[in-house]
Design an enzyme around this catalytic site. Structure first.
Site, PDB file in Angstrom:
ATOM      1  CG  HIS A 185      -0.238   0.318   2.494  1.00 65.83           C
ATOM      2  ND1 HIS A 185       0.484  -0.628   3.167  1.00 65.83           N
ATOM      3  CD2 HIS A 185      -0.112   1.456   3.207  1.00 65.83           C
ATOM      4  CE1 HIS A 185       1.009  -0.091   4.242  1.00 65.83           C
ATOM      5  NE2 HIS A 185       0.672   1.175   4.297  1.00 65.83           N
TER       6      HIS A 185
HETATM    7  C1  UD1 Z   1      -2.389   5.104   5.938  1.00 62.56           C
HETATM    8  C2  UD1 Z   1      -1.137   5.597   6.660  1.00 62.56           C
HETATM    9  C3  UD1 Z   1      -0.045   4.538   6.592  1.00 62.56           C
HETATM   10  C4  UD1 Z   1      -0.560   3.206   7.091  1.00 62.56           C
HETATM   11  C5  UD1 Z   1      -1.797   2.835   6.291  1.00 62.56           C
HETATM   12  C6  UD1 Z   1      -2.388   1.515   6.698  1.00 62.56           C
HETATM   13  C7  UD1 Z   1      -0.680   8.011   6.607  1.00 62.56           C
HETATM   14  C8  UD1 Z   1       0.179   9.047   6.002  1.00 62.56           C
HETATM   15  N1  UD1 Z   1      -0.600   6.779   6.031  1.00 62.56           N
HETATM   16  O1  UD1 Z   1      -2.050   4.978   4.548  1.00 62.56           O
HETATM   17  O2  UD1 Z   1       1.040   4.937   7.403  1.00 62.56           O
HETATM   18  O3  UD1 Z   1       0.444   2.228   6.925  1.00 62.56           O
HETATM   19  O4  UD1 Z   1      -2.775   3.864   6.488  1.00 62.56           O
HETATM   20  O5  UD1 Z   1      -3.393   1.148   5.794  1.00 62.56           O
HETATM   21  O6  UD1 Z   1      -1.388   8.283   7.554  1.00 62.56           O
HETATM   22  N2  UD1 Z   1      -9.402   4.418   1.440  1.00 62.56           N
HETATM   23  C9  UD1 Z   1     -10.608   3.800   1.309  1.00 62.56           C
HETATM   24  N3  UD1 Z   1     -11.235   3.379   2.454  1.00 62.56           N
HETATM   25  C10 UD1 Z   1     -10.699   3.566   3.678  1.00 62.56           C
HETATM   26  C11 UD1 Z   1      -9.460   4.207   3.779  1.00 62.56           C
HETATM   27  C12 UD1 Z   1      -8.816   4.612   2.658  1.00 62.56           C
HETATM   28  O7  UD1 Z   1     -11.118   3.614   0.220  1.00 62.56           O
HETATM   29  O8  UD1 Z   1     -11.326   3.143   4.679  1.00 62.56           O
HETATM   30  C13 UD1 Z   1      -8.689   4.856   0.210  1.00 62.56           C
HETATM   31  C14 UD1 Z   1      -8.964   6.287  -0.145  1.00 62.56           C
HETATM   32  O9  UD1 Z   1      -9.046   6.413  -1.519  1.00 62.56           O
HETATM   33  C15 UD1 Z   1      -7.737   7.018   0.347  1.00 62.56           C
HETATM   34  C16 UD1 Z   1      -6.653   5.957   0.155  1.00 62.56           C
HETATM   35  O10 UD1 Z   1      -7.300   4.711   0.388  1.00 62.56           O
HETATM   36  O11 UD1 Z   1      -7.479   8.183  -0.345  1.00 62.56           O
HETATM   37  C17 UD1 Z   1      -5.510   6.107   1.079  1.00 62.56           C
HETATM   38  O12 UD1 Z   1      -5.936   6.240   2.449  1.00 62.56           O
HETATM   39  P1  UD1 Z   1      -5.065   7.105   3.482  1.00 62.56           P
HETATM   40  O13 UD1 Z   1      -5.597   6.999   4.849  1.00 62.56           O
HETATM   41  O14 UD1 Z   1      -4.892   8.469   2.939  1.00 62.56           O
HETATM   42  O15 UD1 Z   1      -3.634   6.434   3.402  1.00 62.56           O
HETATM   43  P2  UD1 Z   1      -3.206   4.902   3.443  1.00 62.56           P
HETATM   44  O16 UD1 Z   1      -2.543   4.610   2.146  1.00 62.56           O
HETATM   45  O17 UD1 Z   1      -4.301   3.994   3.884  1.00 62.56           O
END
Ligand code: UD1
Length: 367
Positions: free
Chosen positions: A213
């Site tokens: 991820h």
């Molecule tokens: C975040 C953390 C990372 C952690 C990871 C675990 C930061 C900078 N990054 O990264 O350190 O290892 O979580 O998963 O805080 N999305 C969904 N549903 C959800 C959550 C996210 O669809 O419930 C999608 C969205 O399009 C979002 C993308 O995933 O934009 C990324 O989510 P985000 O929380 O921004 O970062 P992660 O890559 O999950």
């Protein structure tokens, strides 16, 4: 006597297993502490968030802030605005933040600006890679925290080098391993059979698990394509189960990347399901932070698809191998590990399931 209010702040998937044992431990000090769980909502899908509360036997959050997705600045700012309201209303004596996600950063700064003391659990870890958003989150959070609870010796060294007072630093072990130990027992009683039969039984003999991820691996088409080609090759030797992160799923579709039929892409898993899958795996391929630790504890070879790790103890004493620049050699590294009967692991000091007990004992003394 008035009980001491403590807020446990969490926001993203890897946070929930870190706060669960702390919440359970705080509840034991009934007349003394009043723990409040705040979920920022950085992760919001049931599979990325809600399921963990059930799996970890943790009560629903007292506050859900619904921050959601967005740019780093947007997500951090939204969490700060909403978390500030909770702090003003509840007037806690302490905020506990865990890990290194944007919510960790947002909640620690917000509390500190309101002159509320902050404890950081998983302090002192450093990848020395400022292109990782988490590295900035770690450095800033540690800087504003009053109590620094550390999982491994290197973390203590990092903090001392950065000029922190050693009286603020406590080497206590790893609350993620507390949850892992707690859940290994629950796994036996759980409903995992249903999940098991949903997988292809014949594949559940000699398989690997993949998780991906990190933006550096999955946001760039050529990097992701290169990784998938390598995974496709490995899957010719051993089938791979790939619980897919929403970010990765979107990008695989967007870049029209084709995975081999030996890679079983499945939805993001709950904590117990994931534990079940990892426990039976011959190897794990990941770019996660926490999974390097879990694999080390479970004694499963872990190939970390990154150039660095902030968790060096998993390499020195655990089962972790940093692949980074050697990515083209990954299939042969995996092959070699399949030939070996078992990985070598030394016991990692204080990773014994009692980190939360130590942390709350210390807080009981100092608050
Ligand atoms: C975040 C953390 C990372 C952690 C990871 C675990 C930061 C900078 N990054 O990264 O350190 O290892 O979580 O998963 O805080 N999305 C969904 N549903 C959800 C959550 C996210 O669809 O419930 C999608 C969205 O399009 C979002 C993308 O995933 O934009 C990324 O989510 P985000 O929380 O921004 O970062 P992660 O890559 O999950």
């Amino acid at each position: 006597m008035k009980r001491v209010k403590i807020i446990l702040a969490a926001g993203a998937r890897p946070n929930f297993m870190k706060i669960a044992p702390l919440f359970r431990e705080l509840k034991k000090y009934k007349g003394r502490f009043f723990p409040i769980i705040v979920h920022t909502g950085q992760h919001y899908d049931h599979g990325m968030s809600g399921v963990f509360f059930n799996d970890l036997d943790m009560q629903k959050p007292h506050y859900y802030l619904g921050v959601g997705s967005g740019s780093h600045a947007h997500q951090t700012a939204e969490a700060m605005k909403k978390f500030e309201k909770v702090c003003v209303k509840e007037k806690p004596r302490l905020i506990i933040v865990v890990g290194d996600v944007n919510s960790t950063l947002a909640c620690s700064i917000t509390a500190k600006k309101l002159h509320i003391r902050v404890a950081h659990v998983e302090a002192g870890l450093r990848s020395r890679d400022m292109s990782m958003p988490e590295e900035m989150n770690r450095i800033v959070t540690d800087n504003v925290s009053d109590f620094l609870f550390v999982t491994e010796k290197k973390g203590v060294e990092n903090l001392i080098k950065e000029g922190r007072n050693k009286n603020d630093i406590f080497l206590v072990g790893n609350t993620m391993i507390d949850s892992l130990k707690f859940s290994l027992n629950r796994l036996r009683e759980s409903d995992i059979g249903k999940f098991q039969t949903s997988l292809l039984a014949e594949e559940l003999k000699n398989y690997g698990v993949v998780t991906l991820h990190r933006p550096s691996n999955v946001d760039n088409k050529s990097n992701l394509l290169k990784l998938v080609r390598i995974l496709n090759k490995i899957s010719g030797k051993a089938p791979l189960f790939f619980p897919i992160h929403p970010r990765t799923e979107k990008n695989i579709k967007r870049f029209k990347i084709i995975l081999s039929k030996n890679i079983h892409v499945i939805k993001p898993l709950g904590y117990l399901e994931f534990l079940f899958l990892c426990k039976g795996a011959k190897f794990i391929l990941t770019d996660s932070g926490g999974i390097q630790e879990e694999a080390s504890f479970l004694n499963i070879p872990c190939f970390t698809l990154r150039k660095n790790t902030e968790r060096p103890v998993t390499i020195e004493s655990g089962t972790n191998i940093l692949v980074g620049e050697r990515i083209n050699r990954l299939p042969s590294l995996v092959d070699k590990s399949l030939d070996k009967s078992s990985a070598k692991r030394r016991t990692i000091p204080l990773w014994d399931g009692k980190a939360a007990v130590r942390i709350i004992k210390i807080l009981n003394k100092v608050l």
